[in-house]
Motif scaffolding. Structure first.
Motif, PDB file in Angstrom:
ATOM      1  N   PRO A  63       0.836  -1.194   0.000  1.00  0.00           N
ATOM      2  CA  PRO A  63       0.000   0.000   0.000  1.00  0.00           C
ATOM      3  C   PRO A  63       0.878   1.255   0.000  1.00  0.00           C
ATOM      4  O   PRO A  63       2.024   1.227   0.464  1.00  0.00           O
ATOM      5  N   ASP A  64       0.329   2.339  -0.535  1.00  0.00           N
ATOM      6  CA  ASP A  64       1.041   3.608  -0.500  1.00  0.00           C
ATOM      7  C   ASP A  64       0.048   4.735  -0.224  1.00  0.00           C
ATOM      8  O   ASP A  64      -1.108   4.470   0.088  1.00  0.00           O
ATOM      9  N   GLU A  65       0.487   5.974  -0.343  1.00  0.00           N
ATOM     10  CA  GLU A  65      -0.381   7.102  -0.024  1.00  0.00           C
ATOM     11  C   GLU A  65      -1.590   7.209  -0.956  1.00  0.00           C
ATOM     12  O   GLU A  65      -2.620   7.739  -0.581  1.00  0.00           O
ATOM     13  N   GLU A  66      -1.473   6.665  -2.172  1.00  0.00           N
ATOM     14  CA  GLU A  66      -2.584   6.708  -3.128  1.00  0.00           C
ATOM     15  C   GLU A  66      -3.536   5.524  -2.980  1.00  0.00           C
ATOM     16  O   GLU A  66      -4.733   5.650  -3.206  1.00  0.00           O
ATOM     17  N   THR A  67      -2.993   4.359  -2.667  1.00  0.00           N
ATOM     18  CA  THR A  67      -3.777   3.130  -2.645  1.00  0.00           C
ATOM     19  C   THR A  67      -3.532   2.380  -1.345  1.00  0.00           C
ATOM     20  O   THR A  67      -2.435   1.867  -1.128  1.00  0.00           O
ATOM     21  N   PRO A  68      -4.559   2.283  -0.475  1.00  0.00           N
ATOM     22  CA  PRO A  68      -4.379   1.560   0.787  1.00  0.00           C
ATOM     23  C   PRO A  68      -4.341   0.037   0.607  1.00  0.00           C
ATOM     24  O   PRO A  68      -3.918  -0.681   1.498  1.00  0.00           O
ATOM     25  N   ALA A  69      -4.763  -0.429  -0.556  1.00  0.00           N
ATOM     26  CA  ALA A  69      -4.734  -1.867  -0.846  1.00  0.00           C
ATOM     27  C   ALA A  69      -3.355  -2.260  -1.366  1.00  0.00           C
ATOM     28  O   ALA A  69      -2.618  -1.440  -1.901  1.00  0.00           O
ATOM     29  N   ALA A  70      -3.009  -3.520  -1.207  1.00  0.00           N
ATOM     30  CA  ALA A  70      -1.825  -4.070  -1.869  1.00  0.00           C
ATOM     31  C   ALA A  70      -2.207  -4.375  -3.314  1.00  0.00           C
ATOM     32  O   ALA A  70      -3.378  -4.629  -3.619  1.00  0.00           O
ATOM     33  N   THR A  71      -1.235  -4.344  -4.200  1.00  0.00           N
ATOM     34  CA  THR A  71      -1.491  -4.589  -5.618  1.00  0.00           C
ATOM     35  C   THR A  71      -0.722  -5.823  -6.057  1.00  0.00           C
ATOM     36  O   THR A  71       0.470  -5.945  -5.779  1.00  0.00           O
ATOM     37  N   VAL A  72      -1.417  -6.735  -6.748  1.00  0.00           N
ATOM     38  CA  VAL A  72      -0.811  -7.949  -7.288  1.00  0.00           C
ATOM     39  C   VAL A  72      -0.984  -7.934  -8.800  1.00  0.00           C
ATOM     40  O   VAL A  72      -2.103  -7.793  -9.296  1.00  0.00           O
ATOM     41  N   ILE A  73       0.115  -8.084  -9.523  1.00  0.00           N
ATOM     42  CA  ILE A  73       0.062  -8.146 -10.980  1.00  0.00           C
ATOM     43  C   ILE A  73       0.817  -9.402 -11.410  1.00  0.00           C
ATOM     44  O   ILE A  73       1.999  -9.546 -11.098  1.00  0.00           O
ATOM     45  N   ALA A  74       0.143 -10.307 -12.089  1.00  0.00           N
ATOM     46  CA  ALA A  74       0.771 -11.530 -12.604  1.00  0.00           C
ATOM     47  C   ALA A  74       0.768 -11.462 -14.130  1.00  0.00           C
ATOM     48  O   ALA A  74      -0.254 -11.128 -14.731  1.00  0.00           O
ATOM     49  N   GLU A  91      -1.521 -16.717  -7.257  1.00  0.00           N
ATOM     50  CA  GLU A  91      -1.804 -17.169  -5.886  1.00  0.00           C
ATOM     51  C   GLU A  91      -0.623 -16.914  -4.958  1.00  0.00           C
ATOM     52  O   GLU A  91      -0.806 -16.548  -3.795  1.00  0.00           O
ATOM     53  N   ARG A  92       0.584 -17.071  -5.470  1.00  0.00           N
ATOM     54  CA  ARG A  92       1.768 -16.763  -4.654  1.00  0.00           C
ATOM     55  C   ARG A  92       1.797 -15.269  -4.322  1.00  0.00           C
ATOM     56  O   ARG A  92       2.040 -14.875  -3.181  1.00  0.00           O
ATOM     57  N   GLY A  93       1.539 -14.431  -5.317  1.00  0.00           N
ATOM     58  CA  GLY A  93       1.521 -12.988  -5.099  1.00  0.00           C
ATOM     59  C   GLY A  93       0.396 -12.569  -4.168  1.00  0.00           C
ATOM     60  O   GLY A  93       0.577 -11.710  -3.293  1.00  0.00           O
ATOM     61  N   LEU A  94      -0.766 -13.190  -4.325  1.00  0.00           N
ATOM     62  CA  LEU A  94      -1.921 -12.871  -3.482  1.00  0.00           C
ATOM     63  C   LEU A  94      -1.637 -13.199  -2.021  1.00  0.00           C
ATOM     64  O   LEU A  94      -1.960 -12.413  -1.124  1.00  0.00           O
ATOM     65  N   ALA A  95      -1.009 -14.327  -1.768  1.00  0.00           N
ATOM     66  CA  ALA A  95      -0.684 -14.714  -0.392  1.00  0.00           C
ATOM     67  C   ALA A  95       0.237 -13.673   0.245  1.00  0.00           C
ATOM     68  O   ALA A  95       0.047 -13.284   1.396  1.00  0.00           O
ATOM     69  N   HIS A  96       1.208 -13.194  -0.509  1.00  0.00           N
ATOM     70  CA  HIS A  96       2.108 -12.171   0.018  1.00  0.00           C
ATOM     71  C   HIS A  96       1.362 -10.848   0.212  1.00  0.00           C
ATOM     72  O   HIS A  96       1.527 -10.173   1.236  1.00  0.00           O
ATOM     73  N   ALA A  97       0.538 -10.466  -0.751  1.00  0.00           N
ATOM     74  CA  ALA A  97      -0.201  -9.196  -0.669  1.00  0.00           C
ATOM     75  C   ALA A  97      -1.088  -9.142   0.568  1.00  0.00           C
ATOM     76  O   ALA A  97      -1.208  -8.093   1.203  1.00  0.00           O
ATOM     77  N   ARG A  98      -1.670 -10.258   0.910  1.00  0.00           N
ATOM     78  CA  ARG A  98      -2.566 -10.282   2.075  1.00  0.00           C
ATOM     79  C   ARG A  98      -1.814 -10.063   3.381  1.00  0.00           C
ATOM     80  O   ARG A  98      -2.432  -9.713   4.380  1.00  0.00           O
ATOM     81  N   THR A  99      -0.498 -10.236   3.378  1.00  0.00           N
ATOM     82  CA  THR A  99       0.287  -9.939   4.581  1.00  0.00           C
ATOM     83  C   THR A  99       0.625  -8.455   4.673  1.00  0.00           C
ATOM     84  O   THR A  99       1.106  -7.995   5.708  1.00  0.00           O
ATOM     85  N   LEU A 100       0.375  -7.704   3.609  1.00  0.00           N
ATOM     86  CA  LEU A 100       0.774  -6.299   3.548  1.00  0.00           C
ATOM     87  C   LEU A 100      -0.335  -5.310   3.869  1.00  0.00           C
ATOM     88  O   LEU A 100      -0.060  -4.159   4.204  1.00  0.00           O
ATOM     89  N   SER A 101      -1.599  -5.745   3.697  1.00  0.00           N
ATOM     90  CA  SER A 101      -2.692  -4.792   3.870  1.00  0.00           C
ATOM     91  C   SER A 101      -3.980  -5.499   4.274  1.00  0.00           C
ATOM     92  O   SER A 101      -4.281  -6.571   3.763  1.00  0.00           O
ATOM     93  N   ASP A 102      -4.717  -4.850   5.149  1.00  0.00           N
ATOM     94  CA  ASP A 102      -6.061  -5.313   5.491  1.00  0.00           C
ATOM     95  C   ASP A 102      -7.110  -4.570   4.664  1.00  0.00           C
ATOM     96  O   ASP A 102      -8.307  -4.741   4.875  1.00  0.00           O
ATOM     97  N   GLU A 103      -6.651  -3.727   3.756  1.00  0.00           N
ATOM     98  CA  GLU A 103      -7.544  -2.870   2.961  1.00  0.00           C
ATOM     99  C   GLU A 103      -7.880  -3.465   1.594  1.00  0.00           C
ATOM    100  O   GLU A 103      -8.379  -2.768   0.731  1.00  0.00           O
ATOM    101  N   GLY A 104      -7.585  -4.728   1.391  1.00  0.00           N
ATOM    102  CA  GLY A 104      -7.939  -5.368   0.130  1.00  0.00           C
ATOM    103  C   GLY A 104      -6.773  -5.513  -0.827  1.00  0.00           C
ATOM    104  O   GLY A 104      -5.629  -5.183  -0.515  1.00  0.00           O
ATOM    105  N   VAL A 105      -7.113  -6.015  -2.017  1.00  0.00           N
ATOM    106  CA  VAL A 105      -6.125  -6.294  -3.060  1.00  0.00           C
ATOM    107  C   VAL A 105      -6.632  -5.713  -4.372  1.00  0.00           C
ATOM    108  O   VAL A 105      -7.812  -5.842  -4.702  1.00  0.00           O
ATOM    109  N   GLU A 106      -5.729  -5.103  -5.097  1.00  0.00           N
ATOM    110  CA  GLU A 106      -6.039  -4.570  -6.418  1.00  0.00           C
ATOM    111  C   GLU A 106      -5.081  -5.159  -7.438  1.00  0.00           C
ATOM    112  O   GLU A 106      -4.073  -5.779  -7.085  1.00  0.00           O
ATOM    113  N   THR A 107      -5.417  -4.961  -8.709  1.00  0.00           N
ATOM    114  CA  THR A 107      -4.523  -5.338  -9.795  1.00  0.00           C
ATOM    115  C   THR A 107      -4.671  -4.311 -10.898  1.00  0.00           C
ATOM    116  O   THR A 107      -5.592  -3.489 -10.882  1.00  0.00           O
ATOM    117  N   VAL A 108      -3.765  -4.375 -11.868  1.00  0.00           N
ATOM    118  CA  VAL A 108      -3.787  -3.474 -13.014  1.00  0.00           C
ATOM    119  C   VAL A 108      -3.483  -4.312 -14.249  1.00  0.00           C
ATOM    120  O   VAL A 108      -2.566  -5.123 -14.244  1.00  0.00           O
TER     121      VAL A 108
END
Length: 146
Positions: A63-74, A91-108
């Motif tokens: 997460p950063d100042e713009e996006t409180p969610a973690a971002t996973v891009i595969a 799935e590997r990226g998602l598991a790591h992302a979930r350790t970084l934020s309680d505000e959800g997950v995004e992708t681009v």
């Protein structure tokens, strides 16, 4: 898929492999070696190999100042899609992302990548917005896991 290896991109060779996949899939935002090294300092970059052949890469942004969610891009190279490799990488990226934020997950996803959009939508992501980077013509699609 038993030959699939996903490794954190730490060495110069792994960063070069990550960059090659990124630049092949995102030709509108080609990254230099220096830009990849800088990203590796703030994001988790993984590279996927099938045997000794590079087939994909992923980015997990905290997460950063713009996006409180973690971002996973595969990203999986077109010739290797449809074999479950993207799912394993995601799935590997998602598991790591979930350790970084309680505000959800995004992708681009680049809008010109319909397979990538289908992949994200099939995993429960919903479109948030489309945006075009300065100097680009192809929009990026931001999605959030619902």
């Amino acid at each position: 898929m038993n030959d699939l290896r996903i490794e954190r991109a730490l060495s110069e060779a792994q960063l070069a492999d990550w960059r090659a996949v990124h630049n092949a899939i995102i030709p509108t935002a080609v990254l230099s070696s220096d830009e990849v090294r800088e990203r590796a300092g703030r994001n988790r970059l993984d590279v996927a190999y099938l045997g000794d052949v590079v087939v994909g890469c992923s980015t997990v942004r905290p997460p950063d100042e713009e996006t409180p969610a973690a971002t996973v891009i595969a990203r999986i190279l077109p010739g290797f899609r449809g074999r479950g490799l993207g799912t394993a990488l995601y799935e590997r990226g998602l598991a790591h992302a979930r350790t970084l934020s309680d505000e959800g997950v995004e992708t681009v996803v680049l809008a010109s990548n319909p397979e990538g959009l289908r992949f994200a939508l099939a995993r429960g992501f919903a479109e948030l917005e489309r945006y075009v980077l300065p100097g680009d013509t192809v929009p990026f699609v931001a999605l959030r896991l619902t």
